[in-house]
Every structure is written in C-alpha cells, then in structure tokens.
Scaffold this active site. Sequence first.
Site, PDB file in Angstrom:
ATOM      1  N   ASP A 188       0.870  -1.168   0.000  1.00  0.00           N
ATOM      2  CA  ASP A 188       0.000   0.000   0.000  1.00  0.00           C
ATOM      3  C   ASP A 188       0.909   1.220   0.000  1.00  0.00           C
ATOM      4  OD1 ASP A 188      -2.708   1.317   0.433  1.00  0.00           O
ATOM      5  OD2 ASP A 188      -1.564   2.134   2.099  1.00  0.00           O
ATOM      6  N   GLU A 272      -1.012  -1.232  -6.200  1.00  0.00           N
ATOM      7  CA  GLU A 272      -2.228  -0.588  -6.657  1.00  0.00           C
ATOM      8  C   GLU A 272      -1.929   0.328  -7.831  1.00  0.00           C
ATOM      9  OE1 GLU A 272      -5.860   0.774  -3.780  1.00  0.00           O
ATOM     10  OE2 GLU A 272      -3.818   1.109  -3.152  1.00  0.00           O
ATOM     11  N   CYS A 325     -12.818  -5.491   4.359  1.00  0.00           N
ATOM     12  CA  CYS A 325     -12.203  -6.173   5.503  1.00  0.00           C
ATOM     13  C   CYS A 325     -11.408  -7.362   4.967  1.00  0.00           C
ATOM     14  CB  CYS A 325     -13.272  -6.645   6.489  1.00  0.00           C
ATOM     15  SG  CYS A 325     -12.602  -7.764   7.751  1.00  0.00           S
ATOM     16  N   CYS A 328     -12.978 -10.809   6.641  1.00  0.00           N
ATOM     17  CA  CYS A 328     -14.278 -11.423   6.347  1.00  0.00           C
ATOM     18  C   CYS A 328     -14.907 -10.921   5.040  1.00  0.00           C
ATOM     19  CB  CYS A 328     -15.244 -11.207   7.519  1.00  0.00           C
ATOM     20  SG  CYS A 328     -15.851  -9.511   7.630  1.00  0.00           S
ATOM     21  N   ASP A 354      -3.858   1.189   6.510  1.00  0.00           N
ATOM     22  CA  ASP A 354      -2.926   0.868   5.421  1.00  0.00           C
ATOM     23  C   ASP A 354      -2.543  -0.612   5.403  1.00  0.00           C
ATOM     24  OD1 ASP A 354      -3.051   3.531   4.871  1.00  0.00           O
ATOM     25  OD2 ASP A 354      -1.125   4.039   5.799  1.00  0.00           O
TER      26      ASP A 354
HETATM   27 ZN    ZN Z   1     -14.402  -8.299   8.945  1.00  0.00          ZN
END
Ligand code: ZN
Length: 372
Positions: A188, A272, A325, A328, A354
């Site tokens: 990042d 990125e 996230c 998840c 970051d």
């Molecule tokens: Zn999560």
Amino acid sequence: MIRSHKIRLNPTPEQEIYFRKAAGTKRFVYNWGLDRWKWAKSQGVAIYGMMAAKKEFNALKQEQFPWVYDVAKDVMEGAFQDLGTALKNYFDSKSGKRKGAKVGFPKFKSKRSSHQSFRLNNDKFRVDGHTIRIPKLGEVNMAEALRFSGKIMGAVVSRSADWWFVSIQVEIDKPEPIVFEKESTGVDVGIKALATLSDGSEFENQKPLRSQINRLRKLSRSLSRRQQGSNRWWKAKRKLERFHLTVANRRLDAQHKASHAIAATYAFIGLEELHIKGMLKNRRLSLAISDVGLGEFARQVCYKSDAFGGVTVKIGRFFASSKLCSDCGYVNKELTLSDRKWTCQGCGVLHPRDWNAAKNIEQEALRLVVAR
Ligand SMILES: [Zn+2]
C-alpha cells in the site's frame, strides 16, 4: 536494459562557459530545425525529415554559423535528434499510436528558460572514476563515480538550479534471478508511510518538505520581498531552486532504498494502480502527494522487481482496497480518508487502515494471477 545515473558536475568557471555555449548551440539548432520544418510545411511539403534538415544545416554552418565548431559535434546532432523525437511523439500521440498523456507540438526553446541541456554520444566522451572527458573541453570533475558498469550509450548534460549535471545512460546486463527470501506481499503506497506491506512492516516517509517547511517559507519570503529581476532577486531565486532540488534528491534517495528492499525480498508483489492525477485534484492531499512522489515510487518497485526476476501485478484503481475487511470481506462504506483505523462490523476486527489495504492488495493480485 538501460539504466541512467545522474551525477552533479563540478566545472571550473571556464568549463561552465563551455556548457552554456553548448546549451545555447543546442537551443539555436533546435529552433532553426523547427523553423525550417514549419517553413517546409507551409510550402506543402508534408514530411520533412531531420536528415534533410541536418544536411541543409551542414551545408550552411561553415559560412553562417561557424561558432558551432566551438563545441562538440554531438551538440548539433543531438539537437536534431531531440527535435525529430519531439515531432514523432507529437504525431504518434495525435494518431493514437502513442498511448498516455497527449503530447503537444514542439515549441521554440526560449533563452530565458532555466532548463538548459545538450547531448553527448557514447563514442565522444569517456568516463574514468570521478572524471568525464568531453570533446573540445577536456576533463570535468564529477561529484561521484558512475554507479553502473557496462556499455555507455550516451549522456545528457543539463543545468538545474544553477548546478550542472550529467546523466549517463549505461546498458547493463540483466542480473541473474535471485533467490527471494519471501514469497509474496502487497504494497500500500501512501502518504503517512511511504509503503505499508501486508506483513505489517512499514517504510517511513521522509517527508523532507514538511520538516523543512519553515526554511522554505523563509526563502520564499525573501524572494518575494526583492525586486523582480534585480541581482538580489536572482540570488534568492537560485537559493530557493537549490533548496527544492536538494529536497527532491533526498526524497528520491529514500524511495530508491525502500523500493530496492521490497523488490529484493519478495518474489511476487501486488501494487495498486494509482490515479495520481485524480488524487491531485484533492487540494488537501495534493501537497502531501507531490511531496512523496507516489507514482515514481511504484515505477521503481516494478522495474527493480523485474530486474531481480520477480513479478509485480497491478490491481485496478477501482478496487476498494481500504474499505474491504481483509478478514471477512465486509465492505465499510463509511470509511473516510481521515480514518486511520476502523473496526469491522462484520467480524469485529480492528484494522489499521494501510495494513488492511496492503493485505487486500496482495490477495487481489494473487487472485488476478490465478484467474489468468
Ligand atoms: Zn471483517
């Protein structure tokens, strides 16, 4: 592959006169060529190659421009070469053959422009330790020795902030692929830290402009207080230019160290695709971004990784690396630019911004490779 090394020169006052003369000759020849090109166009000659212009110039020079003999012959040839490239880039850009930002039609070079330069061809100069030998001039001291060994392809001598530099292009052999210490990472690239990796490690941003902002203010103030064009004004202007250049060099140095460390450690690197232009529209971000030069850093990671035999994969700029996230897959739509940390509402994990982004970048880059 070709690498270049820009080295500061320490010319004597006489040598500096030669440099100015050579840069002036380059400017004259470039402008002369552009003028002839425009004239030919006005006569309905659509293609007027630089070979023809050079021939015409050569026939005239002894009579009309004898001072071109005072400097290396390459200076004149380099001017035609540069003009030819500028015209080609313009037409290729116009026809769509050349991608990227649009290239404008070449402009006449102004005497007032602070950027002066001229070219030297590989067989016309020699480099030995801290010395470069230039035709019709002799040996000029260089602040450091050439970093690369290999076949010398050419050089450009240029002036910025009243200092003279030589940028030497060297063809070097691609190094043997190395054995990487670690398999993969995501990077990042940012403002707070120059780079955050998916294992949580960080490369600090030097942010030299920020730490020296007071000095910058002082220099700018002293420039604005003086009468424009006066001797004292020029002196203050030079001081300010030198300050900017020193800051830029320090930044570049920090970036080179970090990009080298990343490229030499990881076999696979996810990055990125940064949309720097769009980011610069954001006023608050723009100072910090131009300060750190994010695009240049990403470019370094890519070419260095390639040289070591590694692989880099860029992920699209619409991939929401920060909001996702990494544990998840929940997407935090409320995340703002100022949030340095956030707690996932899906799984309850606290994410440093970051680091979480770097993990997502690595996963996405790996996914892209598998998909291919
Ligand atoms: Zn999560």
